[in-house]
Design an enzyme around this catalytic site. Structure first.
Site, PDB file in Angstrom:
ATOM      1  N   GLN A   1       0.816  -1.223   0.000  1.00 30.55           N
ATOM      2  CA  GLN A   1       0.000   0.000   0.000  1.00 30.55           C
ATOM      3  C   GLN A   1       0.850   1.272   0.000  1.00 30.55           C
ATOM      4  O   GLN A   1       0.310   2.366  -0.132  1.00 30.55           O
ATOM      5  CB  GLN A   1      -0.970  -0.003   1.188  1.00 30.55           C
ATOM      6  CG  GLN A   1      -2.059  -1.064   1.083  1.00 30.55           C
ATOM      7  CD  GLN A   1      -3.055  -0.808  -0.049  1.00 30.55           C
ATOM      8  OE1 GLN A   1      -3.138   0.283  -0.612  1.00 30.55           O
ATOM      9  NE2 GLN A   1      -3.810  -1.839  -0.408  1.00 30.55           N
TER      10      GLN A   1
ATOM     11  N   CYS B   1     -17.532 -10.340   3.128  1.00 29.68           N
ATOM     12  CA  CYS B   1     -18.843 -10.978   3.002  1.00 29.68           C
ATOM     13  C   CYS B   1     -18.622 -12.445   2.673  1.00 29.68           C
ATOM     14  O   CYS B   1     -17.807 -12.783   1.831  1.00 29.68           O
ATOM     15  CB  CYS B   1     -19.647 -10.328   1.891  1.00 29.68           C
ATOM     16  SG  CYS B   1     -20.003  -8.623   2.275  1.00 29.68           S
TER      17      CYS B   1
END
Ligand code: PMP
Length: 388
Positions: A182, A326
């Protein structure tokens, strides 16, 4: 019917970035022209080999490492695996330390290692997402093979004290690995200056293609390969991904030229977004007091479930993501927010908005307007019916 698709405001650059035109052009050129195997001794093979050598030099220059320290991999996940598994194998030590907020790929590897009898301990973070150096100091000992700490967290953008951890690791004879995925394209990156022994990066976070990345290996460190073969100086077998590497190098060239301006632009726009959204009642910004990446804003809207927030935003043309995963069993809370001491409810509410070099002020203003229009009523409703 209009032929132009409605414009989408893309605020998910920490997940992946759009390949820059220079990267696409370099890849197409490599596929069309330099498609031979760089290990072949004939002319076309040598052309591909020259392209590979040029690309390697440019990627190394951008990452601040020597050419011999660069091992191309299929991405940061593979580089992370190579670092951890290689350190355990090479050192003969049977303990690994990593921060409690590492990327899910590394967390999963930690579980696998535990199953195989390797001890894995996690270095905690505080409520702002900052690594506890005191805990690192007490955990790092002579039995540790590797300490793995990310340069910046992908969910919150919080920066980690790489140099300090590297010094602690060195004193204990352990290797230090930084998952810098990142950082690339959002902060100055210098492998040599970082103090780390190993560093992972991925091209698709800085305008390059997916499926290509690198592990930087400090000179003199003999790391066993994950994939055996003669390529990459015997450190990573398999025919080199020449188009991917060409695209990676082109993305590095572009990022090198624009990095400082990009950082300043993204920081100012992130601040504008943060100021606009935190004016809404019940909004909580994660890592606000910590040093963070210039492009990342992680927040929750009261206790609203991230899934609900993201759906509302997408209907308004804004795409972002959450750290909560999810799965068939429902939403799993973000392990990063849990590690920061958040409740399960709040760890399912974290939304990540991540900007890129092409993000505009108009897009930021549209996002603030959409949140105000579509989320404010939900927040008011939730406030009227507090969760028990
Ligand atoms: N580490 C971090 C911190 C990341 O953000 C990502 C990408 N989400 C990865 C590793 C995995 O990178 P790749 O997609 O190249 O395997």
């Amino acid at each position: 019917m209009s032929s132009t698709a409605p414009a989408i405001v893309y605020l998910d650059h920490n997940a992946t970035t759009r390949p820059v035109p220079e990267a696409v052009a370099a890849m197409v050129q490599a596929l069309r022209q330099d498609w031979a195997n760089p290990s072949s001794t004939h002319g076309p093979g040598q052309d591909a080999r020259r392209l590979l050598a040029s690309a390697r030099g440019r990627v190394a220059a951008f990452l601040g490492c020597a050419v011999a320290e660069l091992v191309f991999t299929s991405g940061a996940t593979e580089a992370n695996h190579m670092a951890v598994l290689g350190a355990v194998k090479a050192s003969g030590r049977e303990r690994v330390l990593m921060s409690a907020v590492e990327h899910p790929g590394l967390q999963a590897l930690a579980q696998r290692l535990r199953g195989e009898g390797v001890k894995v301990d996690f270095i905690p973070v505080d409520a702002q997402g900052r690594l506890s150096l005191a805990a690192a100091r007490s955990l790092i000992a002579q039995d540790v093979a590797l300490v793995s700490v990310m340069g910046a967290n992908n969910e919150t953008g919080v920066l980690m004290p790489v140099a300090e951890v590297a010094a602690l690791a060195r004193a204990a004879g352990a290797w230090m690995h930084v998952d810098a995925t990142q950082l690339a394209g959002k902060a100055a990156l210098g492998f040599a200056a970082s103090g780390a022994d190993l560093m992972s990066v991925s091209a698709h976070k800085l305008g390059g293609p997916k499926g290509i990345g690198a592990l930087l290996v400090r000179k003199g460190l003999a790391i066993p390969p994950l994939l055996c073969g003669r390529q990459e100086r015997n450190r990573r077998g398999g025919t080199e991904n020449v188009p991917g590497i060409a695209g990676f190098a082109a993305a590095c060239d572009r990022a090198a030229a624009t990095l400082q301006a990009d950082i300043e632009r993204m920081r100012a726009l992130r601040q504008r977004l943060e100021d606009g959204l935190s004016a809404l009642p019940g909004v909580h910004v994660y890592g606000r007091e910590a040093e963070r990446l210039c492009n990342t804003l992680c927040l929750r809207f009261g206790s609203l479930d991230a899934e609900q927030v993201l759906m509302k935003l997408e209907r308004a043309g804004i795409v972002a993501s959450s750290g909560a995963a999810c799965s068939a069993g429902g939403t799993q809370p973000s392990h990063v927010l849990l590690a920061m001491g958040e409740s399960e409810l709040h760890a399912k509410a974290g939304v990540r908005l991540s900007l890129g070099p092409e993000t505009t002020a108009a897009e930021i203003d549209a996002t603030i307007a959409a949140a105000t229009e579509h989320l404010l009523p939900l927040l008011a409703l939730a406030e009227a019916q507090p969760v028990s």
